[in-house]
Design a protein around this motif. Structure first.
Motif, PDB file in Angstrom:
ATOM      1  N   LEU A 237       1.263   1.045  13.221  1.00 24.86           N
ATOM      2  CA  LEU A 237       2.584   1.409  12.825  1.00 24.86           C
ATOM      3  C   LEU A 237       2.546   0.243  12.175  1.00 24.86           C
ATOM      4  N   LEU A 238       1.733  -1.432  12.289  1.00 27.09           N
ATOM      5  CA  LEU A 238       2.449  -2.574  11.731  1.00 27.09           C
ATOM      6  C   LEU A 238       1.869  -2.560  10.593  1.00 27.09           C
ATOM      7  N   GLN A 239       0.097  -2.158  10.562  1.00 29.23           N
ATOM      8  CA  GLN A 239      -0.652  -1.920   9.474  1.00 29.23           C
ATOM      9  C   GLN A 239       0.788  -1.422   8.226  1.00 29.23           C
ATOM     10  N   LEU A 367      -0.473   9.860   0.210  1.00 35.33           N
ATOM     11  CA  LEU A 367       0.214   8.864  -0.012  1.00 35.33           C
ATOM     12  C   LEU A 367      -0.050   8.014   1.012  1.00 35.33           C
ATOM     13  N   PHE A 368      -1.014   7.726   1.812  1.00 35.89           N
ATOM     14  CA  PHE A 368      -1.556   7.198   3.192  1.00 35.89           C
ATOM     15  C   PHE A 368      -3.397   7.211   3.071  1.00 35.89           C
ATOM     16  N   PRO A 369      -3.623   5.754   3.442  1.00 37.47           N
ATOM     17  CA  PRO A 369      -5.285   6.192   3.473  1.00 37.47           C
ATOM     18  C   PRO A 369      -5.437   6.585   4.924  1.00 37.47           C
ATOM     19  N   GLY A 370      -6.582   6.607   5.574  1.00 38.32           N
ATOM     20  CA  GLY A 370      -6.593   7.655   6.425  1.00 38.32           C
ATOM     21  C   GLY A 370      -6.715   6.899   7.667  1.00 38.32           C
ATOM     22  N   LYS A 371      -6.456   5.867   8.359  1.00 41.99           N
ATOM     23  CA  LYS A 371      -6.611   5.203   9.023  1.00 41.99           C
ATOM     24  C   LYS A 371      -5.217   4.313   9.459  1.00 41.99           C
ATOM     25  N   THR A 375       0.573   7.951  11.526  1.00 42.40           N
ATOM     26  CA  THR A 375       1.851   7.829  11.478  1.00 42.40           C
ATOM     27  C   THR A 375       2.610   7.045  10.278  1.00 42.40           C
ATOM     28  N   GLY A 376       2.546   7.081   9.058  1.00 45.00           N
ATOM     29  CA  GLY A 376       2.676   7.040   8.091  1.00 45.00           C
ATOM     30  C   GLY A 376       3.715   8.278   7.453  1.00 45.00           C
ATOM     31  N   VAL A 377       3.086   9.118   7.793  1.00 43.29           N
ATOM     32  CA  VAL A 377       3.516  10.491   7.792  1.00 43.29           C
ATOM     33  C   VAL A 377       5.055  11.191   8.727  1.00 43.29           C
ATOM     34  N   ALA A 378       4.459  10.404   9.638  1.00 47.49           N
ATOM     35  CA  ALA A 378       5.258  11.299  11.364  1.00 47.49           C
ATOM     36  C   ALA A 378       6.367  10.021  11.345  1.00 47.49           C
TER      37      ALA A 378
END
Length: 437
Positions: A237-239, A367-371, A375-378
């Motif tokens: 989340l922070l990342q 739009l987001f890297p795998g790591k 979290t980003g999508v959700a």
């Protein structure tokens, strides 16, 4: 093949078997989730006086719809928790846990006492189970979209990604069908007494069905590579907020458009036709099931178009379409004396929503890297859903109540479409690109 910003040109072998299994498991899971979540919306007219008795039927209805919206308030928390679980420990575990939790919470609604027998504890329990179910639902659709995207070749990501919105939308069709069957097979008194419980109780065996579909899922090659390379982050989340805040905002804005328009068609229209236009409830449930089911059939085509034309172009067509058709559709519904005519414009409305949902989900994952992808999508999707998804039926009902105009919800639809268009400004095309790493 062009690469997305931050992507690495790493040859990846995609197993057709894994791709098909991912699409099936993702689609079935979202179907069950959205059946569980939407059956409440179709039964809101019946539930309202049972849990929120009032001399003012509109006030009772607004209370029931507010509870519907409450399930969305905790979805970002669920998205954060299950996103952390999925980004840290693998995609499979949260995909099983979310649908099981959602099924149990919705199934237990069928056992709840009503206000007449339990007083204030009845609506309190209703809210508690909706909140718990919403928490679980917060991790489902983002996880399904991530799992499918990471298991699919870039050139086919739109087509196979369409199974996620197909499942979620078809879940509404299944819910409408079940409610329609129960409503047709029982009298009005029986429906009020015990019939409304049956669609909720069916959530329990449906959860078992989904467990069967997901029991042999493997973690995606993308996650395995991230794990083996030591790229996993301790606090995704922070990342994601530190490195991809604009992507989160884009997902949120597009989710406002897809959900703000979609839930008008998926939930509000049935309430509107029954409560305001006084069509027979059984007839409306069957109409909703037919229209939503037909709209779902257009989704694989929309996925193919997004692979061929690009995600942005298909999204712009859908968003611009709503600016044009939203008001005429509701005006025709209000003026029509034939349920057939109502069904035609309703279908047009839902087809345009397919043009939004289908390209949106693969775009989110791109739009987001795998790591931090889960979290980003959700996170972005659930924040957008809070703002314009679960609240859409409530806002639409309130607009009609305050303005006296049955077409006033059209301005809500047009407003969320503008939000979606703004969210696309400056965004590079992501179709047929490698997923960022």
């Amino acid at each position: 093949m062009s690469l997305a910003p931050g992507a690495t040109d790493v040859a990846t072998t995609y197993s057709p078997r894994l791709t098909r299994r991912a699409a099936l498991a993702g689609g079935v899971g979202t179907l069950v989730e959205y059946y569980d979540f939407s059956v409440y919306g179709f039964l809101a007219v019946t539930i309202a006086p049972l849990f929120f008795p009032s001399s003012n039927s509109t006030a009772s209805m607004l209370s029931a719809l507010a509870v519907f919206a409450s399930g969305y308030l905790v979805r970002p928390l669920g998205g954060i928790f299950f996103g952390w679980l999925g980004d840290r420990y693998g995609r499979r575990v949260p995909l099983v846990a979310t649908v099981l939790g959602m099924g149990v919470c919705s199934g237990l609604l069928g056992f709840l006492p009503t206000y007449a027998s339990a007083g204030v504890f009845a609506p309190l329990l209703l809210v508690v189970f909706r909140l718990l179910g919403g928490f679980c639902a917060g991790g489902e659709i983002g996880g399904a979209a991530t799992y499918i995207a990471e298991s699919t070749p870039p050139a086919r990501r739109g087509f196979f990604g369409s199974f996620t919105p197909f499942g979620s939308t078809f879940g509404f069709a299944v819910a409408a069908t079940v409610v329609g069957i129960v409503s047709s097979a029982s009298t009005s008194a029986a429906m009020t007494s015990w019939g409304w419980r049956i669609p909720f109780l069916l959530c329990l065996p449906l959860a078992v069905l989904c467990l069967w579909a997901r029991r042999k899922l493997e973690d995606t090659p993308e996650f395995v590579r991230t794990k083996e390379s030591g790229e996993r982050t301790r606090w995704p989340l922070l990342q994601v907020l530190r490195t991809n805040p604009l992507s989160v905002l884009r997902v949120m804005g597009i989710a406002v458009a897809t959900n703000g328009s979609g839930y008008i068609g998926l939930t509000y229209v049935s309430v509107y036709l029954i409560k305001t236009l006084h069509y027979p409830s059984g007839q409306v449930y069957w109409l909703s099931a037919a229209v939503i089911g037909l709209a779902c059939l257009t989704m694989p085509l929309a996925g193919l178009l997004s692979d061929r034309w690009g995600r942005r172009r298909v999204l712009v067509i859908g968003l611009a379409g709503y600016l044009v058709i939203a008001y005429p559709v509701l005006a025709v519904m209000d003026a029509a004396s034939s349920i057939f005519v109502v069904g035609l414009v309703y279908l047009l409305f839902m087809i345009f929503n397919a043009l939004l949902q289908v390209p949106a989900f693969p775009m989110f994952t791109e739009l987001f890297p795998g790591k931090v992808r889960y979290t980003g999508v959700a996170l972005g999707f659930n924040l957008g859903t809070i703002l314009a998804g679960g609240t859409a039926p409530y806002v639409a009902t309130l607009l009609v109540e305050k303005t006296g105009s049955h077409t006033s919800p059209a301005f809500w639809v047009m407003g969320v479409a503008v939000v979606g268009l703004v969210s696309l400004l400056g965004l590079r095309e992501t179709a047929n690109t490698a997923l960022p790493r």
